[in-house]
Design an enzyme around this catalytic site. Structure first.
Site, PDB file in Angstrom:
ATOM      1  N   HIS A  41      -1.034   7.046   8.092  1.00  9.09           N
ATOM      2  CA  HIS A  41      -0.217   8.001   7.322  1.00  9.09           C
ATOM      3  C   HIS A  41      -0.969   9.314   7.120  1.00  9.09           C
ATOM      4  O   HIS A  41      -0.396  10.395   7.213  1.00  9.09           O
ATOM      5  CB  HIS A  41       0.121   7.440   5.937  1.00  9.09           C
ATOM      6  CG  HIS A  41       1.371   6.605   5.920  1.00  9.09           C
ATOM      7  ND1 HIS A  41       2.612   7.124   6.198  1.00  9.09           N
ATOM      8  CD2 HIS A  41       1.566   5.304   5.650  1.00  9.09           C
ATOM      9  CE1 HIS A  41       3.517   6.159   6.099  1.00  9.09           C
ATOM     10  NE2 HIS A  41       2.904   5.042   5.767  1.00  9.09           N
ATOM     11  N   HIS A  67      -2.759   1.020   8.754  1.00  7.72           N
ATOM     12  CA  HIS A  67      -1.424   1.610   8.584  1.00  7.72           C
ATOM     13  C   HIS A  67      -1.482   2.780   7.595  1.00  7.72           C
ATOM     14  O   HIS A  67      -0.962   3.868   7.869  1.00  7.72           O
ATOM     15  CB  HIS A  67      -0.445   0.541   8.087  1.00  7.72           C
ATOM     16  CG  HIS A  67       0.918   1.047   7.742  1.00  7.72           C
ATOM     17  ND1 HIS A  67       2.031   0.839   8.543  1.00  7.72           N
ATOM     18  CD2 HIS A  67       1.371   1.784   6.681  1.00  7.72           C
ATOM     19  CE1 HIS A  67       3.089   1.423   7.986  1.00  7.72           C
ATOM     20  NE2 HIS A  67       2.720   1.997   6.850  1.00  7.72           N
ATOM     21  N   GLU A  68      -2.127   2.559   6.452  1.00  8.78           N
ATOM     22  CA  GLU A  68      -2.209   3.640   5.451  1.00  8.78           C
ATOM     23  C   GLU A  68      -3.045   4.799   5.987  1.00  8.78           C
ATOM     24  O   GLU A  68      -2.730   5.966   5.752  1.00  8.78           O
ATOM     25  CB  GLU A  68      -2.795   3.129   4.128  1.00  8.78           C
ATOM     26  CG  GLU A  68      -2.038   1.980   3.466  1.00  8.78           C
ATOM     27  CD  GLU A  68      -0.542   2.186   3.325  1.00  8.78           C
ATOM     28  OE1 GLU A  68      -0.075   3.344   3.313  1.00  8.78           O
ATOM     29  OE2 GLU A  68       0.182   1.178   3.243  1.00  8.78           O
ATOM     30  N   GLN A  87       3.432   9.899   1.286  1.00 17.36           N
ATOM     31  CA  GLN A  87       4.725   9.238   1.060  1.00 17.36           C
ATOM     32  C   GLN A  87       5.366   9.653  -0.247  1.00 17.36           C
ATOM     33  O   GLN A  87       6.536   9.360  -0.500  1.00 17.36           O
ATOM     34  CB  GLN A  87       4.563   7.717   1.105  1.00 17.36           C
ATOM     35  CG  GLN A  87       4.218   7.222   2.497  1.00 17.36           C
ATOM     36  CD  GLN A  87       4.087   5.714   2.535  1.00 17.36           C
ATOM     37  OE1 GLN A  87       3.057   5.186   2.172  1.00 17.36           O
ATOM     38  NE2 GLN A  87       5.132   5.028   2.955  1.00 17.36           N
ATOM     39  N   CYS A 142       7.283  -0.298   6.541  1.00 12.42           N
ATOM     40  CA  CYS A 142       6.725   0.873   5.860  1.00 12.42           C
ATOM     41  C   CYS A 142       7.744   1.337   4.826  1.00 12.42           C
ATOM     42  O   CYS A 142       8.940   1.359   5.113  1.00 12.42           O
ATOM     43  CB  CYS A 142       6.486   1.985   6.872  1.00 12.42           C
ATOM     44  SG  CYS A 142       5.882   3.518   6.128  1.00 12.42           S
ATOM     45  N   LEU A 143       7.271   1.705   3.641  1.00 16.30           N
ATOM     46  CA  LEU A 143       8.203   2.141   2.592  1.00 16.30           C
ATOM     47  C   LEU A 143       8.964   3.404   2.988  1.00 16.30           C
ATOM     48  O   LEU A 143      10.035   3.674   2.446  1.00 16.30           O
ATOM     49  CB  LEU A 143       7.453   2.364   1.276  1.00 16.30           C
ATOM     50  CG  LEU A 143       6.834   1.100   0.653  1.00 16.30           C
ATOM     51  CD1 LEU A 143       5.950   1.463  -0.529  1.00 16.30           C
ATOM     52  CD2 LEU A 143       7.924   0.120   0.223  1.00 16.30           C
ATOM     53  N   GLY A 166       0.842  -1.180   0.000  1.00 15.79           N
ATOM     54  CA  GLY A 166       0.000   0.000   0.000  1.00 15.79           C
ATOM     55  C   GLY A 166       0.876   1.226   0.000  1.00 15.79           C
ATOM     56  O   GLY A 166       2.085   1.133   0.258  1.00 15.79           O
TER      57      GLY A 166
HETATM   58 NI    NI Z   1       3.746   3.124   5.456  1.00 22.16          NI
END
Ligand code: NI
Length: 177
Positions: free
Chosen positions: A142, A138-139, A51, A96-97, A46
């Site tokens: 953000h 999680h998203e 991000q 997480c990216l 995701g």
């Molecule tokens: Ni993330």
């Protein structure tokens, strides 16, 4: 349309307040495509617009996680809201990216229900369980400026900061959300 670089913590852009999307127009569809391309380029499950340094309130999730065929387009969540969460919890490592090669144990509800607008402009509701619920929450975190480091103590946060300062954009196959 384009793979864009992922914003890495502690970049302050990850903490910007996100802005509601008024209409699903061509620029929102272009953002969706950038999110999808960038997510797939990084093997993410995701990705939230913050991000990519874009404060619009939107995230995408890859289709398999949502129980769809792999060849389906990723799901778009525009102006999402969490409307239900289960009392039952799950507790496992999360990536997480924006935190390459960092994993943190995060306790989250086992199930959740989200209401959002899709790319077609229609409001929908979706329920997630286990890893899908974890990814949705999680998203959604953000979009409220909440990050993995907010789930750890000050010592671990310091360690993560050091690790990311040393990080050289190495691509892995790990599960990162
Ligand atoms: Ni993330």
């Amino acid at each position: 349309m384009a793979v864009r670089p992922v914003v890495i913590w502690p970049d302050e852009r990850l903490r910007q307040p996100s802005v509601a999307i008024a209409t699903v127009d061509a620029s929102v569809r272009a953002l969706y495509q950038d999110l999808v391309d960038s997510m797939y380029a990084e093997n993410g499950l995701g990705m939230a617009a913050l991000q990519l340094g874009d404060a619009r309130r939107m995230f995408v999730v890859e289709p398999k996680l949502a129980g769809r065929p792999e060849t389906d387009p990723p799901l778009a969540f525009i102006n999402p809201e969490v409307i239900e969460t289960s009392e039952e919890q799950q507790d496992s490592e999360e990536g997480c990216l924006s935190f390459p090669d960092v994993y943190v144990k995060v306790k989250r509800p086992m199930r959740c229900k989200i209401r959002a607008t899709g790319l077609d402009g229609a409001v929908f509701e979706i329920e997630g369980e286990a890893l899908f619920a974890r990814c949705l929450l999680h998203e959604n975190d953000h979009l409220t400026g909440k990050l993995l480091v907010d789930y750890v103590g000050p010592l671990k946060r310091q360690m993560i900061k050091k690790k990311l300062q040393k990080h050289k954009a190495a691509d892995g196959d790990e599960v990162e959300l």
